[in-house]
Design an enzyme around this catalytic site. Sequence first.
Site, short mmCIF file in Angstrom:
data_model
loop_
_atom_site.label_atom_id
_atom_site.label_comp_id
_atom_site.label_asym_id
_atom_site.label_seq_id
_atom_site.Cartn_x
_atom_site.Cartn_y
_atom_site.Cartn_z
N SER A 140 -27.61 -14.74 52.09
CA SER A 140 -28.79 -14.05 51.55
C SER A 140 -29.07 -14.43 50.10
CB SER A 140 -28.57 -12.53 51.64
OG SER A 140 -27.48 -12.13 50.83
N TYR A 141 -28.24 -15.27 49.50
CA TYR A 141 -28.43 -15.62 48.08
C TYR A 141 -29.60 -16.58 47.92
CZ TYR A 141 -24.00 -13.46 46.71
OH TYR A 141 -22.99 -12.56 46.45
N GLY A 142 -30.52 -16.17 47.08
CA GLY A 142 -31.75 -16.92 46.88
C GLY A 142 -32.93 -15.98 47.11
N GLY B 105 -30.67 -18.70 51.07
CA GLY B 105 -29.81 -19.79 51.51
C GLY B 105 -29.72 -20.92 50.51
#
Length: 343
Positions: A72-74, A80
């Site tokens: 979930s990073y971004g 991603g």
Amino acid sequence: METQPSAKLSENHQETPIFINPSLSLSPMGCGTWAWGNRLLWGYDETMDQTLQQVFNLAVSQGVILFDTGDSYGTGKLNGRSESLLGKFAQAYQGPNQDKICLATKLAAYPWRWTRQAMVKAGKASAKRLGRNIDLVQMHWPTANYAPWQEGPLLDGLGDLYEQGLVKGVGLSNYGPKRLKQVYEKFAARNIPIVTLQVQYSLLSTYPVTELGLKEVCDQLGIQLIAYSPLALGLLTGNYTEQGPFPKGLRGIFFRQMLPKIRPLLDGLKAIALTRQKTMAQVAINWCICQGFIPIPGAKTVQQMEQNLGALGWRLSEGEMTELDRLTERVEKKMIQNSFQTQ
């Protein structure tokens, strides 16, 4: 802005790796990559990518081989992005510790993920972005607080990834001792070890240890604790005062509220840093290491990574630890706990 001693990079910061199993080893400190792709809180843009590659190269060359990310990073369409960057950087890197790089990712418990197959699919998607199998796969957060029916199948999916040989180890994040023991037994029935547990832990967030008693439970179960946000979003770096300047956006609002409440702790941290000829950030990170955690501070610049590396190769004295613990207990306001954290 407070001045700090220069963060000199010594010739060798490397310490003995922490061996989880024959195929998975972790470094005493890792690197968190939440900011790598996050525009909302951390101001990421694509022009940073070359610098981030340099940060990655420096870390690995100095023995920091653990990189923590999440699918979930971004922000927004960049979901991603952190995984994709790590995959690109790992493939491009050639140098010391090249064969020891450990890419750890967390799979989100999105509401539309509610089957074990969905978790396996998510793990394969992360592996594709990383350009390799995941070394350490983690459940990003438990759903026990709001949708307990969802969690079982997702944990089953994590176990499937391990049994299918798609990951080297399985970990959890934001679990308290009661729920941790339940999941531990669930995985033990499949002969799947839980190797790590990641929680918010810093001088401003001692709740997992002082109130939940997680350290004793993890020691008993043979689980290595990982500390995310060991610098409390930057509050413990010494770079900010009540008079400003403040970070932009949401962090700035939060810092205006927090800084007046934590001044005694920051003063004590500064005093130890000056005596040690270290920075406040290095002392705060070293405190986590001395508590038996693997801290994963973030870094967006080479200078920040150099500073993080300065937390390695030495240890705070018992007296210094006692003083920091005393100041922490007297802090007027501490970090807000993750709403997903379970008992």
